[in-house]
Design a protein around this motif. Sequence first.
Motif, PDB file in Angstrom:
ATOM      1  N   ASN A 176      -8.245 -46.427  11.174  1.00  0.00           N
ATOM      2  CA  ASN A 176      -9.770 -46.290  11.399  1.00  0.00           C
ATOM      3  C   ASN A 176      -9.485 -47.466  12.390  1.00  0.00           C
ATOM      4  OD1 ASN A 176     -10.083 -44.503   8.488  1.00  0.00           O
ATOM      5  ND2 ASN A 176      -9.525 -46.001   7.346  1.00  0.00           N
ATOM      6  N   LYS A 178     -11.936 -49.338  14.630  1.00  0.00           N
ATOM      7  CA  LYS A 178     -12.940 -50.394  14.029  1.00  0.00           C
ATOM      8  C   LYS A 178     -13.394 -51.186  15.373  1.00  0.00           C
ATOM      9  CE  LYS A 178     -11.972 -55.432  13.444  1.00  0.00           C
ATOM     10  NZ  LYS A 178     -10.847 -56.988  12.808  1.00  0.00           N
ATOM     11  N   GLU A 192      -8.012 -50.789  13.018  1.00  0.00           N
ATOM     12  CA  GLU A 192      -8.437 -51.631  11.536  1.00  0.00           C
ATOM     13  C   GLU A 192      -7.312 -52.958  10.948  1.00  0.00           C
ATOM     14  OE1 GLU A 192      -9.771 -49.577   7.912  1.00  0.00           O
ATOM     15  OE2 GLU A 192     -11.858 -49.645   8.627  1.00  0.00           O
TER      16      GLU A 192
END
Length: 273
Positions: A176, A178, A192
Amino acid sequence: LSAAINGLIRNKELIILGGDFCTNRLYLAPKVDNYLGFWEISGKDLREKFLAHAREMGVQIEQAKVDRVYALGEEFGIMAKDKYYRAKTVILATGVSTAKYLPGEEELLGKGVGYCATCDGPLYRDKKVAVIGYSQEEAEQEANFLAELCSAVYYIPMYQEEPEKLVPKVEIIRKNPKEIAGQEVISKLVFEDGEEIAVDGLFIIREMVPTNQLVPGLELEDGAIKVNRRMETNISGLFAAGDCVGKPYQLAKAVGEGQIAALHAVEYLAKKR
């Protein structure tokens, strides 16, 4: 749809370009009571009536995601992936996007961050780029296109399904994002888990292109397209209507503004003869 119907009644040649017509919020509404002439009707049924009206009138609707609208003096150029359209006037009725920007996305737009690889990909020939894909089919096509130009392409799918059509050169990263980082231009994408990848460019492929990137030079106010009472934007020949011009986000307002935009677009064309 309202703009198209009113333009067609006045014998103008037109086409609607877009994805799903009528907002999802309407489609999912269990009951609509505040639209004049219809009460205790489901959003789904009301949407079908709108679409049936447009079809019966002969409105041409084409499923196409518009990537960029260019004002070219006496006409507009409209890019939709591998298709190019020309128009004497354009009405924007894009609704509103609920997508959240990644940290650094807005600051680095046009500085390595973009939304259309077909438009800007050649700028990154022999460089490293990443693609964050929310829209599976389109994002995978864009990544494959970049693979023909770039030295490395990283693909970050934001959907559960496994990517199906990527060429071997594209590296898939299941993490993911960030933050998008960089000073004057983008330098890296941070995930992340703390991992980073250095990139020269980043393309974010969502269902909708943010309004401020759709039309270069378009003036916004409080995040909405700025228009006057004639639904004219700051660009001559370009009109806007509905949720994209601001609150209240109501059906009756959108339909009325679509009509106003069409009437003044027709008037604009008449003056150009």
